[in-house]
Motif scaffolding. Structure first.
Motif, PDB file in Angstrom:
ATOM      1  N   THR A 120     -10.054   1.999  -1.910  1.00 58.25           N
ATOM      2  CA  THR A 120      -9.901   2.402  -0.394  1.00 58.25           C
ATOM      3  C   THR A 120     -10.875   2.549   0.540  1.00 58.25           C
ATOM      4  O   THR A 120     -10.698   2.054   1.393  1.00 58.25           O
ATOM      5  N   ILE A 121     -12.200   2.292  -0.215  1.00 57.97           N
ATOM      6  CA  ILE A 121     -13.256   1.860   0.435  1.00 57.97           C
ATOM      7  C   ILE A 121     -13.143   0.253   0.956  1.00 57.97           C
ATOM      8  O   ILE A 121     -13.334  -0.036   2.070  1.00 57.97           O
ATOM      9  N   SER A 122     -12.602  -0.384   0.181  1.00 56.33           N
ATOM     10  CA  SER A 122     -12.403  -1.896   0.552  1.00 56.33           C
ATOM     11  C   SER A 122     -11.429  -1.964   1.560  1.00 56.33           C
ATOM     12  O   SER A 122     -11.513  -2.679   2.762  1.00 56.33           O
ATOM     13  N   LEU A 123     -10.341  -1.142   1.609  1.00 55.46           N
ATOM     14  CA  LEU A 123      -9.500  -1.073   2.384  1.00 55.46           C
ATOM     15  C   LEU A 123      -9.871  -0.452   3.894  1.00 55.46           C
ATOM     16  O   LEU A 123      -9.603  -1.179   4.777  1.00 55.46           O
ATOM     17  N   LEU A 124     -10.730   0.560   3.760  1.00 50.31           N
ATOM     18  CA  LEU A 124     -11.300   1.054   5.061  1.00 50.31           C
ATOM     19  C   LEU A 124     -12.267  -0.068   5.889  1.00 50.31           C
ATOM     20  O   LEU A 124     -12.371  -0.146   7.047  1.00 50.31           O
ATOM     21  N   GLN A 125     -13.028  -0.998   4.901  1.00 49.89           N
ATOM     22  CA  GLN A 125     -13.755  -1.806   5.557  1.00 49.89           C
ATOM     23  C   GLN A 125     -13.108  -2.845   6.169  1.00 49.89           C
ATOM     24  O   GLN A 125     -13.473  -3.514   7.116  1.00 49.89           O
ATOM     25  N   GLU A 126     -11.971  -3.296   5.466  1.00 48.68           N
ATOM     26  CA  GLU A 126     -11.036  -4.335   6.239  1.00 48.68           C
ATOM     27  C   GLU A 126     -10.318  -3.755   7.541  1.00 48.68           C
ATOM     28  O   GLU A 126     -10.121  -4.786   8.214  1.00 48.68           O
ATOM     29  N   LEU A 127     -10.190  -2.665   7.717  1.00 48.55           N
ATOM     30  CA  LEU A 127      -9.645  -2.256   8.881  1.00 48.55           C
ATOM     31  C   LEU A 127     -10.538  -1.725  10.064  1.00 48.55           C
ATOM     32  O   LEU A 127     -11.684  -1.357   9.548  1.00 48.55           O
ATOM     33  N   ASP A 128     -10.182  -1.968  11.258  1.00 43.54           N
ATOM     34  CA  ASP A 128     -11.010  -1.475  12.225  1.00 43.54           C
ATOM     35  C   ASP A 128     -10.801  -0.038  12.990  1.00 43.54           C
ATOM     36  O   ASP A 128     -10.896   0.366  13.849  1.00 43.54           O
ATOM     37  N   PHE A 129      -9.843   0.847  12.155  1.00 46.86           N
ATOM     38  CA  PHE A 129      -9.511   2.044  12.378  1.00 46.86           C
ATOM     39  C   PHE A 129      -9.877   2.917  11.136  1.00 46.86           C
ATOM     40  O   PHE A 129      -9.489   2.508   9.966  1.00 46.86           O
ATOM     41  N   PRO A 130      -9.854   4.256  11.352  1.00 47.63           N
ATOM     42  CA  PRO A 130      -9.967   5.277  10.280  1.00 47.63           C
ATOM     43  C   PRO A 130      -8.660   5.578   9.929  1.00 47.63           C
ATOM     44  O   PRO A 130      -7.656   5.282  10.428  1.00 47.63           O
ATOM     45  N   LEU A 131      -8.345   6.045   8.601  1.00 43.07           N
ATOM     46  CA  LEU A 131      -7.223   6.442   7.967  1.00 43.07           C
ATOM     47  C   LEU A 131      -7.016   7.932   8.146  1.00 43.07           C
ATOM     48  O   LEU A 131      -7.797   8.689   7.257  1.00 43.07           O
ATOM     49  N   ALA A 132      -5.903   8.646   8.814  1.00 43.31           N
ATOM     50  CA  ALA A 132      -5.658  10.079   8.639  1.00 43.31           C
ATOM     51  C   ALA A 132      -4.802  10.033   7.639  1.00 43.31           C
ATOM     52  O   ALA A 132      -3.850   9.407   7.457  1.00 43.31           O
ATOM     53  N   ALA A 133      -5.173  10.745   6.619  1.00 43.95           N
ATOM     54  CA  ALA A 133      -4.451  11.071   5.423  1.00 43.95           C
ATOM     55  C   ALA A 133      -4.448  12.592   4.770  1.00 43.95           C
ATOM     56  O   ALA A 133      -5.678  13.002   4.382  1.00 43.95           O
ATOM     57  N   PRO A 134      -3.278  13.194   4.827  1.00 41.81           N
ATOM     58  CA  PRO A 134      -3.167  14.245   4.072  1.00 41.81           C
ATOM     59  C   PRO A 134      -2.788  14.108   2.647  1.00 41.81           C
ATOM     60  O   PRO A 134      -2.539  13.063   2.509  1.00 41.81           O
ATOM     61  N   SER A 135      -2.878  14.960   1.971  1.00 39.83           N
ATOM     62  CA  SER A 135      -2.359  14.729   0.233  1.00 39.83           C
ATOM     63  C   SER A 135      -1.050  14.418   0.390  1.00 39.83           C
ATOM     64  O   SER A 135      -0.288  14.909   1.286  1.00 39.83           O
ATOM     65  N   ALA A 136      -0.521  13.261  -0.380  1.00 34.85           N
ATOM     66  CA  ALA A 136       0.650  12.681  -0.369  1.00 34.85           C
ATOM     67  C   ALA A 136       1.844  13.495  -1.163  1.00 34.85           C
ATOM     68  O   ALA A 136       2.489  12.933  -1.835  1.00 34.85           O
ATOM     69  N   ASN A 137       1.966  14.742  -0.891  1.00 36.96           N
ATOM     70  CA  ASN A 137       2.902  15.414  -1.491  1.00 36.96           C
ATOM     71  C   ASN A 137       3.849  16.089  -0.334  1.00 36.96           C
ATOM     72  O   ASN A 137       3.273  16.224   0.876  1.00 36.96           O
ATOM     73  N   PRO A 138       5.116  16.563  -0.672  1.00 36.41           N
ATOM     74  CA  PRO A 138       5.817  17.196   0.527  1.00 36.41           C
ATOM     75  C   PRO A 138       5.307  18.328   0.722  1.00 36.41           C
ATOM     76  O   PRO A 138       4.539  18.875  -0.321  1.00 36.41           O
ATOM     77  N   PHE A 139       5.456  18.919   1.920  1.00 32.12           N
ATOM     78  CA  PHE A 139       4.501  19.770   2.387  1.00 32.12           C
ATOM     79  C   PHE A 139       4.906  21.252   1.283  1.00 32.12           C
ATOM     80  O   PHE A 139       5.769  21.466   1.086  1.00 32.12           O
ATOM     81  N   GLY A 140       3.682  21.720   0.923  1.00 30.48           N
ATOM     82  CA  GLY A 140       3.741  23.039   0.109  1.00 30.48           C
ATOM     83  C   GLY A 140       3.831  22.614  -1.419  1.00 30.48           C
ATOM     84  O   GLY A 140       3.723  23.367  -2.215  1.00 30.48           O
ATOM     85  N   TYR A 141       4.027  21.320  -1.768  1.00 29.47           N
ATOM     86  CA  TYR A 141       4.351  21.101  -3.223  1.00 29.47           C
ATOM     87  C   TYR A 141       3.016  20.594  -3.704  1.00 29.47           C
ATOM     88  O   TYR A 141       1.869  20.664  -3.132  1.00 29.47           O
ATOM     89  N   ILE A 142       2.825  20.476  -5.178  1.00 28.64           N
ATOM     90  CA  ILE A 142       1.402  20.201  -5.612  1.00 28.64           C
ATOM     91  C   ILE A 142       1.113  18.723  -5.392  1.00 28.64           C
ATOM     92  O   ILE A 142       1.877  17.942  -5.207  1.00 28.64           O
ATOM     93  N   SER A 143      -0.328  18.732  -5.076  1.00 27.29           N
ATOM     94  CA  SER A 143      -0.807  17.291  -4.812  1.00 27.29           C
ATOM     95  C   SER A 143      -0.662  16.284  -5.649  1.00 27.29           C
ATOM     96  O   SER A 143      -1.021  16.395  -6.962  1.00 27.29           O
ATOM     97  N   PRO A 144      -0.441  14.773  -5.389  1.00 28.14           N
ATOM     98  CA  PRO A 144      -0.246  14.054  -6.563  1.00 28.14           C
ATOM     99  C   PRO A 144      -1.547  13.435  -6.909  1.00 28.14           C
ATOM    100  O   PRO A 144      -2.215  13.115  -6.142  1.00 28.14           O
ATOM    101  N   THR A 145      -1.782  13.098  -8.208  1.00 26.79           N
ATOM    102  CA  THR A 145      -3.288  12.489  -8.446  1.00 26.79           C
ATOM    103  C   THR A 145      -2.778  11.147  -9.472  1.00 26.79           C
ATOM    104  O   THR A 145      -3.677  10.824 -10.108  1.00 26.79           O
ATOM    105  N   LYS A 146      -1.482  10.790  -9.341  1.00 29.57           N
ATOM    106  CA  LYS A 146      -1.295   9.410  -9.998  1.00 29.57           C
ATOM    107  C   LYS A 146      -0.229   8.930  -9.262  1.00 29.57           C
ATOM    108  O   LYS A 146       0.611   9.334  -8.293  1.00 29.57           O
TER     109      LYS A 146
END
Ligand code: TXA
Ligand code: MG
Length: 319
Positions: A120-146
């Motif tokens: 993700t650091i390499s990806l951010l270095q490649e882009l000229d904008f920051p990434l807005a990112a909430p946890s990648a779960n449907p709202f209210g469910y458990i956050s994904p770790t895989k």
């Protein structure tokens, strides 16, 4: 179904086109989009079914990028950034105009962090904008770790999951800002209060944001919940005697519980780090079994244990 790949160029291509891509971090997977593009940010809310009143964290490649997005950084917060970035700490700072209101839900403050994941650091270095990112779960469910958690929860709604393997930490970042000259913790997480106090020194007070007046919507009383009703217990003797042990899943911290066929021990050696690393994965897997109830043991209430108990309290608060 989303492509699961380690190809940063492919991820960058989708993100530049204003699409949403799941990205790995050391805490949990994030649902990322161009933080400076209002339409891309809107898609994040749609995919996650998250209320637009709940703002997003922006991810930047390093502390050097901070001044583009945030106004002056108070000294204690600068010390925390120097100590913990890249890492599981999010700072709440007065935003620059370049960050759209859609990203901060209209707030004058923006939440920023530098994630500790090489892809993700390499990806951010490649882009000229920051990434807005909430946890990648449907709202209210458990956050994904895989990556497979993201695929099963949102795989049909996004083009790609950047595959960074399992997250090394396992619960979300600690969110910190300033209130009246004091350092304020808005969300407990991987970085503990003790570690924060040590970095800023005894002269600056650390306080917790009030739950009666939530500043961060993550402070809502329930969140992160499995579908199966979750109950908490302290001692093995507290488990219910009236229910059939076959109908219950038990998640224990260090020791197994005799007489319950469905159970998981989070860390036989009693490590809170190991327990944090496994907790969401174990909750997601246990939830799939479709049993009547899940009983999860509370952790010793200090350090990282406090953050874990806070997550469990919210997960149990839904039913
Ligand atoms: O570890 C993490 O922080 C992960 C990874 C993906 O970076 N992200 C994460 O994002 O947990 P999310 O959206 O699930 O939780 C972020 C929390 C929410 O409770 C949100 O309300 C709060 O941060 N937040 C974000 N921006 C804010 C702002 N400008 N003011 C107050 N709270 C904010
Ligand atoms: Mg979340």
């Amino acid at each position: 179904m989303a492509l699961v790949s380690t190809d940063i160029k492919e991820a960058a291509k989708w993100l530049r086109a204003g699409e949403v891509v799941a990205i790995p971090t050391e805490t949990v997977y994030g649902l990322a989009a161009n933080a400076l593009d209002v339409n891309a940010v809107k898609k994040v809310y749609e995919v996650k079914k998250r209320p637009q009143s709940n703002p997003l964290i922006i991810h930047i490649p390093g502390v050097h990028a901070l001044s583009r997005y945030a106004k002056e950084v108070p000294v204690p917060l600068r010390k925390l950034a120097d100590a913990f970035w890249p890492g599981p700490l999010t700072l709440l700072l007065e935003k620059n105009d370049i960050v759209p209101d859609a990203t901060t839900s209209g707030s004058s403050r923006v939440a920023v962090r530098v994630p500790d994941h090489p892809l993700t650091i390499s990806l951010l270095q490649e882009l000229d904008f920051p990434l807005a990112a909430p946890s990648a779960n449907p709202f209210g469910y458990i956050s994904p770790t895989k990556p497979e958690h993201v695929i099963s929860q949102l795989g049909d709604r996004i083009p790609m999951v950047l595959d960074g393997g399992p997250c090394t930490k396992g619960i979300e970042s600690t969110i910190v800002g300033m209130e009246n000259g004091k350092v304020c913790i808005y969300r407990m997480g991987m970085v503990t209060e003790e570690a924060i106090q040590k970095v800023i020194g005894q002269e600056t007070e650390v306080l917790y944001a009030s739950h009666s007046k939530p500043v961060a919507p993550g402070m809502l009383p329930w969140h992160y919940a499995p579908h199966t009703p979750l109950y908490l217990f302290d001692e093995i003797d507290d488990l219910p005697k009236e229910l059939s042990p076959e109908s219950i899943a038990v998640i224990a911290f260090t020791r197994s519980v005799p007489g319950f066929p469905h159970q998981v021990i989070l860390s036989e050696k009693g490590s809170l780090e190991e327990a944090a690393n496994r907790l969401y994965d174990v909750l997601i897997e246990t939830d799939k079994a479709g049993l009547e109830r899940i009983y999860c043991q509370r952790f010793p209430d200090q350090g990282l244990g406090k953050s874990l108990n806070e997550r469990l309290g919210k997960a149990a608060g839904k039913k």
